[in-house]
Scaffold this active site. Structure first.
Site, short mmCIF file in Angstrom:
data_model
loop_
_atom_site.label_atom_id
_atom_site.label_comp_id
_atom_site.label_asym_id
_atom_site.label_seq_id
_atom_site.Cartn_x
_atom_site.Cartn_y
_atom_site.Cartn_z
CD GLU A 27 -3.04 -0.92 2.29
OE1 GLU A 27 -2.60 -0.69 3.44
OE2 GLU A 27 -4.25 -1.05 2.04
CD GLU A 91 -7.12 -1.28 10.15
OE1 GLU A 91 -8.23 -0.72 10.18
OE2 GLU A 91 -6.06 -0.64 10.03
N GLY A 101 -4.72 -14.45 -7.00
CA GLY A 101 -5.37 -14.96 -8.21
C GLY A 101 -5.90 -16.37 -8.07
N GLY A 103 -8.33 -17.13 -5.54
CA GLY A 103 -9.60 -17.12 -4.82
C GLY A 103 -9.49 -17.04 -3.31
CE1 TYR A 139 -12.24 -6.21 0.36
CE2 TYR A 139 -11.62 -3.98 -0.24
CZ TYR A 139 -11.36 -5.15 0.45
OH TYR A 139 -10.24 -5.26 1.21
#
Lengths: 176, 176
Positions: A27, A91, A101, A103, A139
């Site tokens: 991130e 979180e 990749g 699942g 999501y």
């Protein structure tokens, strides 16, 4: 390919902390990480845990030589919504690069949903970086909606310095 | 002008619920409110409370004729950050229209900061509507930073239907 997903145990703390650091690198926010393994251990596995964590064990035929013995983790906490009541705050959800990749992210999300329903939650709430398209895609494919798009929420945060300043000023004004 | 701010008690539930509805009207999101007074009471004042709440009593010379006996409230829950550890999630901070502009929002925020520090938190985290400039101004004046601006977080949410779908699919795939 199947993964054994289980609740984290106290002995998992160093490995969870290692994966938190890996996620922060992905991130690009490692400079925000103040958490230590000791604090994580105290807060997750004491009498009144502040979070819950699921870990996905690596498949037996793909052991780790040097890294954590896990393929990924999900870290979440009880929270509350004045719209809908009991809420899970998700979180982190993290899958190590070599296991992406396949699942596992979806499988972790499903386990988190089961944990939420067991606790009487009717919502999972999370924050995601705008450029993290793989996560946003996951999501949305599972039914998430962006509250930043509609009705238009932004995330704000007070850090420790701001907390201390607020608390101090209040004490002063009480004695005046 | 001074306000007595105290922890909410079980008997305050109907008044807190009334203020939650007032806030939802202000935010134009009443259609999202599924919470009931009974559920709020159970979740806030049982053996394992899911949230904490502070209420600001109205000044004695400004009693309410029909509405709640409070000038405002703050509702928050324990949460967790993998960056900084123990966190307070501030769900709501609300001041009734007739008491706005008198510093009560700031005073409530200060009390929340004190509660957070007492619990060992080093962060307060919240979501705010983009057009709610008075709230954004208050938070920024007290030291909050927008994580939507930098590093660029958006808020996402799974509702109850999405949770049930996720949980169900997982059970099916386990039996196949």
């Amino acid at each position: 390919m199947d993964y054994h997903i289980r609740s984290a145990e106290p002995r998992d703390s160093p490995h969870i902390m290692a994966m938190i650091r890996e996620l922060a690198e992905y991130e690009k926010i490692t400079h925000f990480i103040k958490l230590t393994e000791e604090v994580l251990h105290r807060d997750g596995f004491g009498d009144n845990p502040w979070f819950r964590c699921l870990v996905a064990e690596r498949p037996e035929n793909e052991p780790s030589e040097t890294g954590p013995p896990f393929a990924g983790y999900a870290l979440f906490a009880n929270s509350y919504s004045s719209w809908t009541g009991r809420t899970l705050h998700l979180e982190d959800i993290y899958v190590s690069p070599q296991f992406r990749g396949r699942g596992l992210g979806k499988k972790l999300m499903k386990k988190v949903a089961q944990e939420g329903l067991k606790s009487g939650c009717s919502q999972i709430h999370l924050s995601v970086l705008k450029w993290n398209n793989p996560a946003i895609h996951l999501y949305k494919s599972l039914g998430a909606e962006s509250l930043t798009e509609d009705p238009g929420y932004q995330v704000m945060s007070f850090n420790l310095e701001a907390l201390k300043n607020m608390a101090k000023e209040e004490q002063l004004s009480c004695t005046l």
